[in-house]
Design a protein around this motif. Structure first.
Motif, PDB file in Angstrom:
ATOM      1  N   GLY A 473       0.807  -1.217   0.000  1.00  0.00           N
ATOM      2  CA  GLY A 473       0.000   0.000   0.000  1.00  0.00           C
ATOM      3  C   GLY A 473       0.835   1.259   0.000  1.00  0.00           C
ATOM      4  O   GLY A 473       0.388   2.312  -0.477  1.00  0.00           O
ATOM      5  N   ASN A 474       2.040   1.174   0.519  1.00  0.00           N
ATOM      6  CA  ASN A 474       2.949   2.320   0.521  1.00  0.00           C
ATOM      7  C   ASN A 474       3.743   2.322  -0.777  1.00  0.00           C
ATOM      8  O   ASN A 474       4.730   1.620  -0.934  1.00  0.00           O
ATOM      9  CB  ASN A 474       3.884   2.240   1.730  1.00  0.00           C
ATOM     10  CG  ASN A 474       4.782   3.463   1.837  1.00  0.00           C
ATOM     11  OD1 ASN A 474       4.747   4.351   0.975  1.00  0.00           O
ATOM     12  ND2 ASN A 474       5.590   3.501   2.870  1.00  0.00           N
ATOM     13  N   ARG A 475       3.302   3.097  -1.752  1.00  0.00           N
ATOM     14  CA  ARG A 475       3.919   3.067  -3.080  1.00  0.00           C
ATOM     15  C   ARG A 475       5.365   3.532  -3.068  1.00  0.00           C
ATOM     16  O   ARG A 475       6.112   3.281  -4.007  1.00  0.00           O
ATOM     17  CB  ARG A 475       3.118   3.949  -4.042  1.00  0.00           C
ATOM     18  CG  ARG A 475       1.692   3.494  -4.239  1.00  0.00           C
ATOM     19  CD  ARG A 475       1.521   2.825  -5.574  1.00  0.00           C
ATOM     20  NE  ARG A 475       0.210   2.182  -5.697  1.00  0.00           N
ATOM     21  CZ  ARG A 475      -0.133   1.456  -6.737  1.00  0.00           C
ATOM     22  NH1 ARG A 475       0.706   1.279  -7.730  1.00  0.00           N
ATOM     23  NH2 ARG A 475      -1.308   0.891  -6.792  1.00  0.00           N
ATOM     24  N   ALA A 476       5.749   4.193  -2.008  1.00  0.00           N
ATOM     25  CA  ALA A 476       7.135   4.669  -1.954  1.00  0.00           C
ATOM     26  C   ALA A 476       8.090   3.569  -1.517  1.00  0.00           C
ATOM     27  O   ALA A 476       9.292   3.684  -1.656  1.00  0.00           O
ATOM     28  CB  ALA A 476       7.248   5.851  -0.986  1.00  0.00           C
ATOM     29  N   VAL A 477       7.528   2.478  -0.956  1.00  0.00           N
ATOM     30  CA  VAL A 477       8.377   1.417  -0.416  1.00  0.00           C
ATOM     31  C   VAL A 477       8.857   0.516  -1.539  1.00  0.00           C
ATOM     32  O   VAL A 477       8.103   0.084  -2.386  1.00  0.00           O
ATOM     33  CB  VAL A 477       7.602   0.587   0.623  1.00  0.00           C
ATOM     34  CG1 VAL A 477       8.402  -0.652   1.039  1.00  0.00           C
ATOM     35  CG2 VAL A 477       7.294   1.432   1.839  1.00  0.00           C
ATOM     36  N   SER A 478      10.117   0.226  -1.560  1.00  0.00           N
ATOM     37  CA  SER A 478      10.690  -0.755  -2.476  1.00  0.00           C
ATOM     38  C   SER A 478      12.008  -1.206  -1.879  1.00  0.00           C
ATOM     39  O   SER A 478      12.533  -0.592  -0.959  1.00  0.00           O
ATOM     40  CB  SER A 478      10.904  -0.164  -3.876  1.00  0.00           C
ATOM     41  OG  SER A 478      11.823   0.909  -3.812  1.00  0.00           O
ATOM     42  N   GLY A 479      12.541  -2.295  -2.403  1.00  0.00           N
ATOM     43  CA  GLY A 479      13.827  -2.779  -1.915  1.00  0.00           C
ATOM     44  C   GLY A 479      13.686  -3.470  -0.582  1.00  0.00           C
ATOM     45  O   GLY A 479      13.101  -4.538  -0.480  1.00  0.00           O
ATOM     46  N   GLN A 480      14.202  -2.853   0.478  1.00  0.00           N
ATOM     47  CA  GLN A 480      14.203  -3.469   1.803  1.00  0.00           C
ATOM     48  C   GLN A 480      12.906  -3.130   2.531  1.00  0.00           C
ATOM     49  O   GLN A 480      12.610  -1.971   2.794  1.00  0.00           O
ATOM     50  CB  GLN A 480      15.400  -2.981   2.621  1.00  0.00           C
ATOM     51  CG  GLN A 480      15.584  -3.694   3.941  1.00  0.00           C
ATOM     52  CD  GLN A 480      16.056  -5.126   3.761  1.00  0.00           C
ATOM     53  OE1 GLN A 480      16.629  -5.464   2.738  1.00  0.00           O
ATOM     54  NE2 GLN A 480      15.801  -5.964   4.742  1.00  0.00           N
ATOM     55  N   GLY A 481      12.105  -4.165   2.865  1.00  0.00           N
ATOM     56  CA  GLY A 481      10.896  -3.980   3.641  1.00  0.00           C
ATOM     57  C   GLY A 481      11.118  -4.432   5.067  1.00  0.00           C
ATOM     58  O   GLY A 481      12.188  -4.931   5.425  1.00  0.00           O
ATOM     59  N   GLN A 482      10.095  -4.272   5.889  1.00  0.00           N
ATOM     60  CA  GLN A 482      10.276  -4.611   7.300  1.00  0.00           C
ATOM     61  C   GLN A 482      10.423  -6.099   7.536  1.00  0.00           C
ATOM     62  O   GLN A 482      10.851  -6.534   8.608  1.00  0.00           O
ATOM     63  CB  GLN A 482       9.129  -4.056   8.127  1.00  0.00           C
ATOM     64  CG  GLN A 482       7.744  -4.569   7.715  1.00  0.00           C
ATOM     65  CD  GLN A 482       6.658  -3.996   8.593  1.00  0.00           C
ATOM     66  OE1 GLN A 482       6.812  -3.971   9.802  1.00  0.00           O
ATOM     67  NE2 GLN A 482       5.584  -3.523   7.989  1.00  0.00           N
ATOM     68  N   GLU A 488      11.339  -6.751  -6.077  1.00  0.00           N
ATOM     69  CA  GLU A 488      10.749  -5.569  -6.715  1.00  0.00           C
ATOM     70  C   GLU A 488       9.919  -5.936  -7.943  1.00  0.00           C
ATOM     71  O   GLU A 488       8.909  -5.289  -8.236  1.00  0.00           O
ATOM     72  CB  GLU A 488      11.852  -4.582  -7.073  1.00  0.00           C
ATOM     73  CG  GLU A 488      12.549  -3.997  -5.844  1.00  0.00           C
ATOM     74  CD  GLU A 488      13.505  -2.881  -6.200  1.00  0.00           C
ATOM     75  OE1 GLU A 488      13.235  -2.160  -7.178  1.00  0.00           O
ATOM     76  OE2 GLU A 488      14.510  -2.740  -5.507  1.00  0.00           O
ATOM     77  N   ALA A 489      10.344  -6.982  -8.676  1.00  0.00           N
ATOM     78  CA  ALA A 489       9.556  -7.400  -9.834  1.00  0.00           C
ATOM     79  C   ALA A 489       8.191  -7.921  -9.399  1.00  0.00           C
ATOM     80  O   ALA A 489       7.167  -7.617 -10.013  1.00  0.00           O
ATOM     81  CB  ALA A 489      10.308  -8.480 -10.614  1.00  0.00           C
TER      82      ALA A 489
END
Length: 834
Positions: A473-482, A488-489
């Motif tokens: 839901g957070n479109r800014a999040v990519s790469g390392q998540g919690q 990313e694909a």
């Protein structure tokens, strides 16, 4: 112009399709059938300007084949040659050849059963026997039978068992394209590998890089094995910048797939680590070496559990040959097989059709939309298995897609039109009135992916789907998540697919994702996987199965959750992905599935009937409260069930009651009109003889108040009660004046146990049953020990008494032992009274 082996077979194929409606084409890998056949048939007169549709099992192969054909005629994709795959379409009004994935054909047939404007349907690589290919062929055959006699159907494969397919198609000839373009040398292992698959594969790659030239294509079962093998090779090749290691699987973005297929840069070599996606219909430029692990991953559905799981299984001989053929498409090649030649003798010749081991919910919905509820109305190579198909229809009925009579409902047609698995389609549609449509689209797209987090040594430990929803839901999040490294694909695919569904269903949202509603949405999609905690991280699913977390999870203590992914192994399936849900949410979301019932049942632990009011969701008990005033009839049924369960011995069997039972059984041997009072018969007829007497009773202690002898006597007719004492007396009077009870324990030989002295003067054996049965006389000593058994008392006095008297007189000298027992005075004392 490049000449392909398939070219020699094209004239025969054209000639046959000109005169007939079907053909089966068998051509070795690398023969060029995928890209040459559609172009060769494009201007045939019977096609009459209509389109050719060619089905490919995989999206990558469909896109690649369309691109190759378009380039061969000097065009871009989307003009004469185009493709349609999920979330990607390149066609125009001038498109004559459409390369599609198999689900697209089903959508075409549902929208237009006559397939107007299409002259030929080609099923490429049919040996893979995907569910959609089998369904598409069955629907095409019925379409041709009902609407389009002129529709041509061609089936192509390299390793197909062609005869059954040709027979199914009716008038089909099997056309063979002999020979492979280039020879491939096959090398087996000397002995069975002892190390892990990834280590064995990495060693084989290093060996091939040393022994052979050219690029390498490696077949592995899944993305996990690809990632681990790539890691090992990267360590060993760190100093060699000329070797590129490239993954190739269906979850990669298109540009990464294109890099794996494209030729290696001058002066470099590439090692492509691929799943079975590269097995057919792909030319990976530069490949002349194949390394085959011999394993593949397939989904298997269990009708017993209602769940699917991915299993790693041995490839078939046909698949192994397909893989080997990848090495000979561009020149002489080498295939390293990571198994022994002896092991191959145990491989299956062909793979198991997906239809035989898959979840059939989507297929059942498509058939219902097509207008049939019985698969056998269509023509199949293999009819869908009845247990899985039956369970699929039960699920569709449960979610409202099918009516009680089995026909598709209007709601079911809406589910079918969406094109998602019926579970997910139902979740999305039901979410819209709840204001959760946008979240449901994102969740549905997420569930269509394996996971958006990379799994490996740094696996995310949390199975909580809410965390993944929040990250998406957070479109800014990519790469390392919690939870770790995000794929990313996969994130991009999920978001794109969710956006497509949202637009198709006209769902207006503000971009806010309701992660806390995840459990409610999952309950819509997986009502059979709603789980109730039962301690120690274990859960009971609403379908009756067990489930548990394999490691420490903070959701392990949740009173309720919904499992979206389970591995279906063992007694308790391992929960892979889930979200918690509250009891109040369950009662709202699943209101129509929650049943309320009064449970009145016998509890052995307390030896009594207990009454409860329960609210259930399948196997789960949501509420369980005492029921103070249960229905009288229900209490009686439960009490009788308890008697049958515990055994009829819990009733108050007094001596009088047992003697009554035995007397009737004795008479029944003589006359079957008398009732059967064996314990077994009485247990089976409790409703008849005991039920009227136990109203108001609830426990074993209550039962002790019963007068069982009187109740048993009440089952006799008036005439039987009158005759009972005459024909089966309880006692017989003997000369001493005593009344001795008759023992009917052995209904074949009623007996009288009496001391010998009390019978002096009794000349004849007593008879009962109207004089038909002599009583067996057990003659006793003064100490009531048996001394003789007889049914002929007169003979005893004449022949045996005097021998018995000698012994008794010696042992009991004070007692009375007359010389003439026939005239002696009987007595129940030591001596008769004076």
């Amino acid at each position: 112009m490049t000449v392909f082996p398939i070219d020699s077979a094209l004239p025969e194929l054209k000639h046959h399709l000109h005169q007939h409606r079907s053909a089966v084409l068998v051509a070795q890998p690398g023969a060029g059938k995928t890209t040459r056949v559609p172009l060769a048939l494009l201007e045939e007169p019977w096609l009459a300007g209509r389109r050719i549709v060619m089905l490919e099992p995989r999206r990558l192969a469909a896109r690649s084949a369309a691109a190759y054909m378009a380039a061969s005629i000097g065009e871009e994709v989307g003009r004469t040659i185009g493709y349609r795959i999920r979330m990607d379409t390149r066609v125009s009004s001038s498109t004559r050849i459409e390369v599609i994935t198999e689900g697209v054909l089903t959508r075409m047939l549902q929208a237009d059963p006559a397939l107007e404007g299409i002259g030929l349907v080609i099923f490429d690589e049919f040996h893979e026997r995907s569910l959609h290919a089998d369904l598409g062929l069955a629907l095409c055959l019925q379409s041709r039978a009902l609407f389009r006699e002129d529709l041509r159907i061609a089936v192509m494969s390299a390793t197909l068992d062609a005869s059954p397919v040709a027979e199914l198609l009716g008038d089909a000839r099997v056309i063979h394209s002999e020979g492979r373009m280039y020879p491939v040398q096959t090398r087996y292992m000397d002995r069975r590998p002892e190390s892990r698959m990834e280590e064995t594969t990495a060693r084989a790659v290093m060996r091939a890089l040393t022994e052979e030239s050219g690029d390498i294509l490696v077949f592995l079962p899944g993305t996990g094995e690809i990632r681990r093998t790539a890691s090992l090779l990267s360590e060993q090749l760190a100093a060699d910048g000329s070797i590129r290691i490239l993954p190739l699987h269906g979850n990669l973005p298109q540009d990464a797939q294109d890099r794996a297929i494209a030729p290696a840069a001058p002066g470099t070599r590439k090692v492509v680590l691929a799943t079975s996606i590269a097995e057919t219909s792909l030319t990976i430029e530069g490949t002349r070496i194949v390394i085959d692990s011999g394993w593949m991953r397939v989904p298997k559905f269990s009708p017993q559990t209602g769940m699917s799981r991915l299993e790693t299984v041995r490839v078939s001989v046909a698949s192994a040959d397909q893989r080997r053929g990848r090495a000979g498409r561009l020149g002489p090649g080498v295939c390293y097989r990571l198994w022994t030649e002896q092991e191959q003798s145990g491989f299956d010749a062909h793979g198991i059709p997906e239809l035989a081991q898959a979840d059939l919910a989507s297929l059942a919905l498509e058939l219902a939309a097509w207008g049939t509820d019985d698969p056998e109305e269509l023509q199949w190579l293999d009819v869908p298995p009845a247990p899985a198909y039956r369970q699929a229809r039960e699920l569709l009925t449960w979610i409202g897609a099918l009516a009680a009579n089995g026909s598709i409902t209007a709601y079911g047609r809406r589910l079918s039109d969406i094109g998602l698995h019926p579970r997910l389609a139902h979740m999305v549609l039901r979410s819209i009135p709840l204001g959760l449509g946008e979240t449901a689209c994102l969740l549905g797209a997420l569930l269509n992916e394996r996971d958006i987090y990379r799994r490996g040594s740094s696996n995310p430990v949390s199975a909580d789907l809410r965390l993944r929803l929040e990250a998406l839901g957070n479109r800014a999040v990519s790469g390392q998540g919690q939870l770790g490294q995000m794929d990313e694909a996969a994130v991009k695919r999920v978001r794109t697919e969710a956006d497509n569904w949202r637009r198709a269903l006209r769902i207006n949202g503000d971009g806010a994702i309701a992660g806390d509603a995840c459990g409610q949405l999952l309950a819509l999609a997986y009502p059979d996987r709603i789980a109730q905690g039962r301690g120690d991280g274990k859960f009971l699913l609403s379908n009756g199965r067990g489930a548990a977390f394999a490691d420490q999870q903070y959701m392990a203590g949740s009173p309720y959750l919904v499992a979206a992914e389970l591995d279906d192994y063992g007694t308790d399936s391992r929960i892979m992905l889930a979200a918690p849900i509250t009891l109040r949410e369950l009662e709202t979301i699943c209101a129509e599935r929650i049943s309320e019932e009064a449970i009145v049942e016998w509890e052995s632990t307390v030896q009594a009937v207990r009454a409860r009011r329960r609210k259930r969701l399948g196997a789960i008990v949501l509420q369980d409260n005492p029921l103070p005033q249960p229905a009288s009839e229900a209490t009686v049924r439960a009490l009788l069930h308890g008697i049958a369960t515990e055994g009829i011995g819990i009733l108050p069997w007094t001596n009088t009651a047992r003697r009554m039972q035995e007397r009737v059984l004795f008479l029944r041997r003589l006359d079957p009109e008398w009732p059967d009072m064996t314990d077994q018969a009485l247990t089976g007829t409790l409703d008849y003889w005991l039920a009227p007497h136990v109203h108001g009773m609830r426990s074993r202690s209550d039962l002790q108040k019963l007068n069982l002898a009187s109740i048993l006597e009440g089952t006799l007719t008036w005439e039987q009660r009158r005759r009972l004492d005459d024909w089966a007396p309880t006692h017989i009077a003997v000369p001493s004046g005593s009344r001795i009870p008759v023992d009917y324990g052995d209904p074949t030989a009623p007996s009288l146990s009496v001391r010998l002295q009390e019978l002096f003067g009794m000349t004849e054996t007593p008879f009962i049953a109207g004089g038909r049965v002599a009583v067996t006389m057990h003659l006793l000593s003064p100490a009531s020990r048996p001394v003789q058994v007889t049914r002929d008392l007169a003979n005893f006095w004449r022949e045996t008494y005097f021998d018995v008297k000698k012994d008794l007189k010696r042992r009991y000298p004070k007692h009375y032992w007359p010389d003439d027992p026939m005239s002696a005075i009987p007595t129940n004392r030591v001596k008769p009274r004076a």
